[in-house]
Design a protein around this motif. Structure first.
Motif, PDB file in Angstrom:
ATOM      1  N   ARG A  36      27.605  78.185 -19.327  1.00 30.57           N
ATOM      2  CA  ARG A  36      28.482  79.126 -18.648  1.00 30.57           C
ATOM      3  C   ARG A  36      29.277  79.940 -19.671  1.00 30.57           C
ATOM      4  O   ARG A  36      29.499  79.500 -20.802  1.00 30.57           O
ATOM      5  CB  ARG A  36      29.446  78.384 -17.704  1.00 30.57           C
ATOM      6  CG  ARG A  36      28.749  77.429 -16.735  1.00 30.57           C
ATOM      7  CD  ARG A  36      29.723  76.805 -15.763  1.00 30.57           C
ATOM      8  NE  ARG A  36      30.165  77.773 -14.748  1.00 30.57           N
ATOM      9  CZ  ARG A  36      29.526  77.984 -13.617  1.00 30.57           C
ATOM     10  NH1 ARG A  36      28.419  77.326 -13.332  1.00 30.57           N
ATOM     11  NH2 ARG A  36      29.991  78.864 -12.739  1.00 30.57           N
ATOM     12  N   CYS A  37      29.714  81.102 -19.251  1.00 30.98           N
ATOM     13  CA  CYS A  37      30.492  81.992 -20.115  1.00 30.98           C
ATOM     14  C   CYS A  37      31.847  81.362 -20.439  1.00 30.98           C
ATOM     15  O   CYS A  37      32.563  80.942 -19.528  1.00 30.98           O
ATOM     16  CB  CYS A  37      30.701  83.335 -19.418  1.00 30.98           C
ATOM     17  SG  CYS A  37      31.850  84.449 -20.267  1.00 30.98           S
ATOM     18  N   PRO A  38      32.242  81.294 -21.724  1.00 40.49           N
ATOM     19  CA  PRO A  38      33.539  80.705 -22.064  1.00 40.49           C
ATOM     20  C   PRO A  38      34.719  81.598 -21.696  1.00 40.49           C
ATOM     21  O   PRO A  38      35.860  81.154 -21.741  1.00 40.49           O
ATOM     22  CB  PRO A  38      33.441  80.535 -23.587  1.00 40.49           C
ATOM     23  CG  PRO A  38      32.477  81.588 -24.024  1.00 40.49           C
ATOM     24  CD  PRO A  38      31.481  81.706 -22.915  1.00 40.49           C
ATOM     25  N   TRP A  39      34.450  82.845 -21.309  1.00 41.84           N
ATOM     26  CA  TRP A  39      35.541  83.754 -20.965  1.00 41.84           C
ATOM     27  C   TRP A  39      35.824  83.750 -19.463  1.00 41.84           C
ATOM     28  O   TRP A  39      36.962  83.588 -19.042  1.00 41.84           O
ATOM     29  CB  TRP A  39      35.213  85.169 -21.438  1.00 41.84           C
ATOM     30  CG  TRP A  39      36.377  86.102 -21.394  1.00 41.84           C
ATOM     31  CD1 TRP A  39      36.738  86.937 -20.372  1.00 41.84           C
ATOM     32  CD2 TRP A  39      37.371  86.281 -22.406  1.00 41.84           C
ATOM     33  NE1 TRP A  39      37.883  87.641 -20.687  1.00 41.84           N
ATOM     34  CE2 TRP A  39      38.289  87.259 -21.939  1.00 41.84           C
ATOM     35  CE3 TRP A  39      37.568  85.738 -23.674  1.00 41.84           C
ATOM     36  CZ2 TRP A  39      39.390  87.680 -22.693  1.00 41.84           C
ATOM     37  CZ3 TRP A  39      38.655  86.152 -24.429  1.00 41.84           C
ATOM     38  CH2 TRP A  39      39.545  87.106 -23.935  1.00 41.84           C
ATOM     39  N   CYS A  40      34.780  83.909 -18.632  1.00 43.17           N
ATOM     40  CA  CYS A  40      35.005  84.005 -17.184  1.00 43.17           C
ATOM     41  C   CYS A  40      34.357  82.865 -16.405  1.00 43.17           C
ATOM     42  O   CYS A  40      34.456  82.827 -15.176  1.00 43.17           O
ATOM     43  CB  CYS A  40      34.500  85.347 -16.657  1.00 43.17           C
ATOM     44  SG  CYS A  40      32.683  85.484 -16.602  1.00 43.17           S
ATOM     45  N   ASP A  41      33.665  81.971 -17.088  1.00 39.85           N
ATOM     46  CA  ASP A  41      33.019  80.791 -16.487  1.00 39.85           C
ATOM     47  C   ASP A  41      31.834  81.139 -15.592  1.00 39.85           C
ATOM     48  O   ASP A  41      31.384  80.333 -14.791  1.00 39.85           O
ATOM     49  CB  ASP A  41      34.034  79.951 -15.700  1.00 39.85           C
ATOM     50  CG  ASP A  41      33.526  78.528 -15.481  1.00 39.85           C
ATOM     51  OD1 ASP A  41      32.935  77.959 -16.419  1.00 39.85           O
ATOM     52  OD2 ASP A  41      33.722  77.981 -14.376  1.00 39.85           O
ATOM     53  N   SER A  42      31.294  82.337 -15.738  1.00 39.10           N
ATOM     54  CA  SER A  42      30.114  82.703 -14.965  1.00 39.10           C
ATOM     55  C   SER A  42      28.878  82.011 -15.529  1.00 39.10           C
ATOM     56  O   SER A  42      28.771  81.765 -16.732  1.00 39.10           O
ATOM     57  CB  SER A  42      29.922  84.224 -15.016  1.00 39.10           C
ATOM     58  OG  SER A  42      28.646  84.583 -14.503  1.00 39.10           O
ATOM     59  N   ALA A  43      27.931  81.715 -14.637  1.00 38.07           N
ATOM     60  CA  ALA A  43      26.659  81.134 -15.070  1.00 38.07           C
ATOM     61  C   ALA A  43      25.623  82.220 -15.366  1.00 38.07           C
ATOM     62  O   ALA A  43      24.495  81.911 -15.762  1.00 38.07           O
ATOM     63  CB  ALA A  43      26.129  80.193 -13.991  1.00 38.07           C
ATOM     64  N   ALA A  44      25.995  83.489 -15.213  1.00 36.97           N
ATOM     65  CA  ALA A  44      25.060  84.598 -15.431  1.00 36.97           C
ATOM     66  C   ALA A  44      25.009  84.946 -16.921  1.00 36.97           C
ATOM     67  O   ALA A  44      25.497  85.987 -17.367  1.00 36.97           O
ATOM     68  CB  ALA A  44      25.485  85.808 -14.611  1.00 36.97           C
ATOM     69  N   VAL A  45      24.413  84.050 -17.687  1.00 33.69           N
ATOM     70  CA  VAL A  45      24.367  84.174 -19.143  1.00 33.69           C
ATOM     71  C   VAL A  45      22.945  84.468 -19.588  1.00 33.69           C
ATOM     72  O   VAL A  45      21.991  83.853 -19.091  1.00 33.69           O
ATOM     73  CB  VAL A  45      24.885  82.879 -19.807  1.00 33.69           C
ATOM     74  CG1 VAL A  45      24.651  82.900 -21.306  1.00 33.69           C
ATOM     75  CG2 VAL A  45      26.365  82.680 -19.502  1.00 33.69           C
ATOM     76  N   ARG A  46      22.790  85.411 -20.504  1.00 37.79           N
ATOM     77  CA  ARG A  46      21.469  85.743 -21.026  1.00 37.79           C
ATOM     78  C   ARG A  46      21.535  85.880 -22.557  1.00 37.79           C
ATOM     79  O   ARG A  46      22.593  86.144 -23.116  1.00 37.79           O
ATOM     80  CB  ARG A  46      20.969  87.057 -20.427  1.00 37.79           C
ATOM     81  CG  ARG A  46      21.844  88.256 -20.769  1.00 37.79           C
ATOM     82  CD  ARG A  46      21.335  89.515 -20.106  1.00 37.79           C
ATOM     83  NE  ARG A  46      22.238  90.647 -20.336  1.00 37.79           N
ATOM     84  CZ  ARG A  46      22.097  91.842 -19.766  1.00 37.79           C
ATOM     85  NH1 ARG A  46      21.086  92.051 -18.930  1.00 37.79           N
ATOM     86  NH2 ARG A  46      22.957  92.810 -20.028  1.00 37.79           N
ATOM     87  N   GLY A  47      20.406  85.712 -23.226  1.00 39.97           N
ATOM     88  CA  GLY A  47      20.358  85.865 -24.667  1.00 39.97           C
ATOM     89  C   GLY A  47      20.541  87.314 -25.085  1.00 39.97           C
ATOM     90  O   GLY A  47      20.001  88.221 -24.458  1.00 39.97           O
TER      91      GLY A  47
END
Length: 356
Positions: A36-47
């Motif tokens: 998850r994104c360490p800034w907004c906690d979203s799981a929409a993470v990509r390389g």
């Protein structure tokens, strides 16, 4: 008469320590991978970027991921404290001190521009420069801001050198988040110039800045801009990615919102002025350096390179001088219009701590 011994080879003297560190491999230098994104906690993470160490060429592979919701870019998996120590070693101090000192000392125009923006927004009094390095900014800013007293904070030996050479009044060595309470309310200005991207928890660093500032004090920040179009065009060869040292790169909108939540009012922003016209030249230099790195004597390799490899490396750089000249021309010609159209590689923010 006994002759003095020849000075020890600094690379050879460090080799046993590096080889011992690498005996167990580099996987031990990383934290678990984040989902998850360490800034907004979203799981929409990509390389976003996959690369190697293009600065020191220490072993390892590194990744930067991007949040599709908030745009935050972060190293994933992230280096742990042991990894940070290993990859920072001999970069700014030790083996790398001479090159880094020359690079920092050559950025006088950039230092003055930072100081002028702060001056135009009321900077005065006591100033703490966080991530001060060797104190070159403070030395240059003193000419723009007479009467301002500069202190510096950093982890490395450079802060002690900066104090000894009179570039700063007081030097603090350690982590800002650990020292902030002792510095509470002591400063009228806190600066973080190309510092936050190196930190594991930039939000804690911003909160520490608020603690160190008096009400009404200024926080001055400069950061690489992950929204820069050069980053998209050059990929892993864009210098500000600077893996593995840069852990977090925040879009301007994210930083602005975080500052508001901490009780700051943004009083100035710059997206064009901080641009350093070096993107294409730096990419060219890094590419040629990577192509010929087998000819460089590196302390983290088993042995020095063969003489023919050293000669080939030097000859290749000489042959590529026209390429470097052309790259520099592209940087300079494109800068005046490109920096105003999304091609600036950095941004600045000045924010005032609210009285409440």
């Amino acid at each position: 008469m006994i002759e003095d011994e020849a000075p020890a080879d600094p690379v050879a003297s460090r080799r046993p320590g590096y080889l011992a560190d690498l005996a167990g491999g580099v996987d031990r230098f990383f934290e678990p991978r984040r989902a998850r994104c360490p800034w907004c906690d979203s799981a929409a993470v990509r390389g976003r970027v996959r690369t190697t160490d293009l600065l020191q060429h220490k072993p390892g592979r590194f990744g930067l991921d991007e949040c599709r919701d908030c745009g935050h870019v972060f190293q994933n998996p992230r280096l742990n404290p042991a990894g940070l120590e290993f990859y920072y070693r001999d970069c700014y101090d030790g083996l790398g001190e001479k090159n880094m000192t020359a690079m920092f000392a050559g950025n006088r125009a950039g230092y003055r521009s930072r100081a002028e923006l702060a001056r135009d927004n009321g900077a005065a009094g006591a100033w703490l420069d966080v991530g001060t390095g060797h104190g070159h900014f403070c030395a240059e800013a003193a000419a723009v801001l007479p009467g301002v007293e500069f202190d510096g904070l950093d982890l490395g030996d450079g802060v002690e050198l900066a104090r000894a050479q009179g570039r700063i009044r007081t030097g603090y060595r350690g982590l800002f988040v650990d020292l902030a309470e002792d510095l509470a309310g002591r400063y009228d200005v806190v600066s973080m110039y190309h510092y936050l991207e190196h930190t594991a928890e930039p939000r804690r660093e911003l909160a520490a800045a608020r603690t160190a500032l008096r009400p009404g004090g200024l926080l001055a920040i400069e950061l690489p801009d992950p929204e820069c179009r050069w980053a998209q065009l050059l990929g892993r060869w864009w210098l500000p990615w600077l893996q593995p040292q840069h852990l977090n790169l925040m879009p301007l909108g994210n930083l602005r919102a975080e500052l508001a939540g901490l009780g700051f009012t943004v009083v100035a922003e710059q997206r064009a002025e901080p641009h350093d016209a070096i993107d294409v030249l730096a990419a060219s230099l890094m590419a040629v350096n990577a192509l010929t790195i087998a000819g460089e004597d590196l302390a983290w390799r088993d042995a020095p390179p063969a003489r023919w490899r050293r000669i080939l490396r030097k000859a290749t750089f000489v042959a590529c001088v026209p390429l470097f000249v052309l790259a520099s021309i592209v940087d300079r010609v494109s800068a005046p219009f490109g920096r105003k159209r999304g091609w600036s590689n950095a941004y600045r923010v000045v924010a005032r701590r609210d009285a409440a």
